[in-house]
Write an enzyme that holds these catalytic residues in place. Structure first.
Site, PDB file in Angstrom:
ATOM      1  CB  SER A   1       7.112 -47.303 -38.773  1.00  9.92           C
ATOM      2  OG  SER A   1       6.429 -47.012 -40.206  1.00  9.92           O
TER       3      SER A   1
ATOM      4  CG  HIS B   1       7.478 -44.738 -35.139  1.00 15.62           C
ATOM      5  ND1 HIS B   1       6.569 -45.556 -34.387  1.00 15.62           N
ATOM      6  CD2 HIS B   1       7.040 -44.685 -36.572  1.00 15.62           C
ATOM      7  CE1 HIS B   1       5.455 -45.695 -35.272  1.00 15.62           C
ATOM      8  NE2 HIS B   1       5.723 -45.331 -36.465  1.00 15.62           N
TER       9      HIS B   1
ATOM     10  CE  LYS C   1       3.282 -43.066 -34.998  1.00 10.19           C
ATOM     11  NZ  LYS C   1       3.370 -42.121 -36.087  1.00 10.19           N
TER      12      LYS C   1
HETATM   13  C1  PLP Z   1       2.590 -41.428 -37.151  1.00 12.37           C
HETATM   14  C2  PLP Z   1       3.797 -40.579 -37.886  1.00 12.37           C
HETATM   15  C3  PLP Z   1       3.303 -39.183 -38.561  1.00 12.37           C
HETATM   16  C4  PLP Z   1       2.050 -38.762 -38.109  1.00 12.37           C
HETATM   17  O1  PLP Z   1       1.710 -38.458 -37.103  1.00 12.37           O
HETATM   18  P1  PLP Z   1       0.280 -37.657 -36.619  1.00 12.37           P
HETATM   19  O2  PLP Z   1       0.523 -36.781 -35.588  1.00 12.37           O
HETATM   20  O3  PLP Z   1      -0.671 -38.884 -36.255  1.00 12.37           O
HETATM   21  O4  PLP Z   1      -0.276 -36.967 -37.930  1.00 12.37           O
HETATM   22  C5  PLP Z   1       4.309 -38.518 -39.249  1.00 12.37           C
HETATM   23  N1  PLP Z   1       5.503 -39.003 -39.338  1.00 12.37           N
HETATM   24  C6  PLP Z   1       5.855 -40.303 -39.042  1.00 12.37           C
HETATM   25  C7  PLP Z   1       7.188 -40.810 -39.334  1.00 12.37           C
HETATM   26  C8  PLP Z   1       5.005 -40.973 -38.292  1.00 12.37           C
HETATM   27  O5  PLP Z   1       5.445 -42.179 -37.861  1.00 12.37           O
END
Ligand code: PLP
Length: 403
Positions: A190, A218, A249
């Site tokens: 990210s 992502h 997301k």
């Molecule tokens: C945002 C993210 C998470 C966490 O996701 P949530 O559902 O908000 O707990 C886990 N792994 C990656 C790679 C992320 O970017």
């Protein structure tokens, strides 16, 4: 209460260290729904301001999409607010199973298990499947939740150099005496919007008989021609053993996550995975909203297509303005500034210009790799992006980042 002077003094120092270091987190407050144009307040520093949002994971603009909001409202009315139980006691509704089937179909996997977040999915996947006879090989830049999930598991662990297939292979060779091997990677990293080398990971997994786990948080919803994720992008739809991802997301952005993959693994997770067994699942409201989000993506690729067009346009324009970016095609666009102070000043000035972006600087990223991270969304219109590029150019010239 054990709030002795000693205790208070200790934590005061902890906070002071945050404040004097460069990493003290201060939260801005959004007073409107999550969208392209938002009202933001920065307590004590500045009054409410209308800004264009370039720092959310709202890749497809579904966070406040009328169809998603409407489906969530119906979910609330028809299925109630909460479950008040974990899944295996009395916490599963028809829509939870419907969402699991929908996710499996969308990702092209055999089965899916829901968690209340992807953090929980990553917290529950390793310990349930692997033990001290086994080994996990993890990319050094993997998300915090993968790192924590691995910590909860007794398997041996190796951190291989970021996206370095030679280093991974050496560790795989050295772990052949172990019972099982699992490779764990982010699908998209990210900070740079950079993809994992899935082709090569699959080859190595096959060669060394390793299980491959990819966290596609992502990517799910917009990477690949139909937005299924990095495995679709690389044309390896049925070659990943385990995908973890988030609904927090692109898929509406509320909360929730899952592990999706080979049925045999999902069966084991339902019996053994601790965050699944001992924690409530996703609220019916969120389940209904997420089902609708996936339905929208099944019906049409319009949103991910628009995101692709927007991303191409921004990447081209910002380069033409003279900025250095990390090349690629992901809507995460890192604009390299190479100076921690400058990054912070630039983010502040951009905010004053009505562009909400976040700077990442040492120690969050390596020294000299300080950058502003822009995140493009399908909810941006051309005028949003033009305004951002103009503001970048104006502030960049003022601060001497570009000529
Ligand atoms: C945002 C993210 C998470 C966490 O996701 P949530 O559902 O908000 O707990 C886990 N792994 C990656 C790679 C992320 O970017």
């Amino acid at each position: 209460m054990s709030k002795s002077k000693k205790v208070i003094e200790h934590y005061r120092q902890v906070i002071d260290e945050f404040k004097t270091s460069n990493i003290c987190k201060v939260e801005r407050v959004i007073l409107s729904p999550q969208s392209a144009d938002i009202d933001v307040e920065f307590p004590q520093t500045s009054p409410t301001k209308k800004v264009i949002n370039f720092c959310a994971n709202n890749y497809l603009g579904l966070s406040n999409h009328p169809a998603v909001v409407d489906a969530a409202r119906k979910g609330l009315e028809q299925h109630g607010y909460g479950m008040s139980s974990v899944r295996f006691i009395c916490g599963t509704q028809d829509i939870h199973q419907e969402l699991e089937q929908k996710v499996s179909k969308f990702l092209g996997t055999e089965d899916t298990i829901l968690y209340s977040s992807c953090f929980d999915a990553n917290g529950g996947v390793f310990e349930a499947l692997l033990g001290e006879e086994d080994v996990i090989l993890s990319d050094e830049l993997n998300h915090a939740s993968i790192i924590d999930g691995i910590r909860l598991c007794k398997a041996h662990r190796y951190r291989y150099k970021h996206n370095d297939m030679n280093d991974l292979e050496i560790h795989l060779q050295q772990s052949m005496e172990r019972r099982f091997r699992m490779i764990a990677t982010d699908g998209v990293f990210s900070m740079d919007g950079e993809l994992a080398k899935l082709h090569e990971l699959i080859k190595l997994a096959e060669k060394y008989d390793a299980i491959l786990m990819v966290d596609d948080s992502h990517a799910t919803g917009f990477i690949g021609k139909k937005g299924r994720g990095t495995h679709e992008h690389f044309g390896v739809l049925d070659k990943i053993d385990l995908i973890t991802t988030t609904f927090g997301k692109a898929l509406g952005g509320a909360s929730g996550g899952c592990v999706s993959g080979s049925k045999i693994f999902i069966d084991v997770l339902r019996q053994k995975s601790r965050p699944y067994i001992f924690s409530n699942t996703v609220s019916p409201v969120v389940v209904a909203g997420t089902i609708k989000a996936i339905e929208l993506l099944e019906q049409s690729t319009e949103l991910r297509d628009k995101l692709e067009v927007n991303t191409k346009y921004f990447r081209q324009k910002i380069k033409e303005a003279g900025f250095e970016i990390v090349d690629g095609f992901h809507p995460i666009v890192p604009i390299m500034i190479h100076d921690a102070k400058l990054v912070q000043q630039m983010a502040r000035d951009l905010y004053d210009e009505g562009i909400y972006v976040v700077g990442f600087f040492y120690p969050i990223v390596p020294k000299g790799k300080d950058r502003i991270r822009v995140q493009i969304s399908a909810i941006h219109e051309k005028h949003h992006i033009d305004k951002a590029v103009d503001a970048f150019a104006k502030v960049g010239r003022k601060l001497g980042v570009i000529k």
